[in-house]
Design an enzyme around this catalytic site. Sequence first.
Site, mmCIF file in Angstrom:
data_model
loop_
_atom_site.group_PDB
_atom_site.id
_atom_site.type_symbol
_atom_site.label_atom_id
_atom_site.label_comp_id
_atom_site.label_asym_id
_atom_site.label_seq_id
_atom_site.Cartn_x
_atom_site.Cartn_y
_atom_site.Cartn_z
ATOM 1 N N GLY A 150 0.849 -1.179 0.000
ATOM 2 C CA GLY A 150 0.000 0.000 0.000
ATOM 3 C C GLY A 150 0.888 1.234 0.000
ATOM 4 O O GLY A 150 1.968 1.235 0.596
ATOM 5 N N CYS A 151 0.467 2.300 -0.686
ATOM 6 C CA CYS A 151 1.316 3.494 -0.771
ATOM 7 C C CYS A 151 1.496 4.163 0.591
ATOM 8 O O CYS A 151 2.596 4.583 0.949
ATOM 9 C CB CYS A 151 0.771 4.472 -1.803
ATOM 10 N N ASN A 152 0.417 4.244 1.363
ATOM 11 C CA ASN A 152 0.541 4.799 2.706
ATOM 12 C C ASN A 152 1.404 3.911 3.583
ATOM 13 O O ASN A 152 2.228 4.379 4.379
ATOM 14 C CB ASN A 152 -0.846 4.941 3.360
ATOM 15 N N ALA A 153 1.206 2.592 3.443
ATOM 16 C CA ALA A 153 1.973 1.644 4.245
ATOM 17 C C ALA A 153 3.460 1.776 3.954
ATOM 18 O O ALA A 153 4.294 1.816 4.869
ATOM 19 C CB ALA A 153 1.497 0.222 3.973
ATOM 20 N N THR A 155 5.119 4.335 2.887
ATOM 21 C CA THR A 155 5.640 5.601 3.414
ATOM 22 C C THR A 155 5.968 5.478 4.897
ATOM 23 O O THR A 155 7.028 5.921 5.344
ATOM 24 C CB THR A 155 4.622 6.732 3.189
#
Length: 343
Positions: A150-153, A155
């Site tokens: 996941g992109c948030n993950a 980061t």
Amino acid sequence: MSKTFNVAILGASGYTGAELVRLIATHPSIRIAALTADRKAGQSMGEVFPHLRHLDLPRLTAIDAVDFAGIDLAFCALPHATSQEVIAKLPRDLKVVDLSADFRIRDPEVYAKWYGHEHLALDLQAEAVYGLTEFYRDEIKSARLVAGTGCNAATGIYAILPLLRAGVIDPEMILIDLATGVSGAGRSPKEGSLHSEVSEGYHAYNVAKHRHLAEFDQEFTKAAGRPVEVTFTPHLLPQNRGILATVYVRGEPEAVHKALAETYAGEPFMVVLPLGEAPATRHVRGSNFVHLGVVPDRRPGWVMVFSTLDNLTKGSSGQALQNANLMLGLPETAGLMAAPLFP
């Protein structure tokens, strides 16, 4: 002359599909042999994404119309819960990089809890390698199926995982305050993504229940060797691209900065800023780079760790291409060293 590999992009009409096309267009060893988009089958990529009109690309087709003979690798940029059924029907010798959430979670029960349904391809889920390249590079090289993060993950994990491994922070005190651009919600029309709903505003969403919490729990618990649960609050930024995470941890600034600098020394896409400097989303926009910063809090024993990346590139499609390079035996940085767009 080096070999040219043929790839297919399944779900090419979404943002991540278009980003893959943009990146692969200048790749020296990869050729796009097939593009799919069921609802837009028959159209050209230039009709769907006018910024790609200059490229000589195959027309969009339905997945069932693709001849996978001669395809070396498929990027699966399909919606969540769709990928697992599609990938289960693909040839077993085909390498696959999945950009959806379908294979990120190793425990089927945890997947069912967070995504609300049973997994439909348990054998594939068991073999999938988590696509956080800098930490699973060796496994990715020999994998047949890689599950993009996941992109948030990603980061948050880039900021925290080295600190847990080094034992320089308190695992009980990790707070992640994250802001992300609107493109993270995908291209499908949604009321909450309308310009008039997003611009001139800033708000939290999926508070205490965002699905990327499952990835944080999975990766942090593994790194610490004990259960780790974090507090994570995502916010929607009134901008198209980019993620910035501000992480609050208990530790000493010098030790935290050293752990990040030593972990990412030599990593081509990881930039650790000088102690006391914080990064900005505009400095990584459109690139595969991650900028990390460490700033001491005014309270002794507290540290702020910052992490920023482009959600469509390093957070998704760039990460996918980086992993595909490894899977195909190509230089990891191929097609990915373009500088960020600025201003």
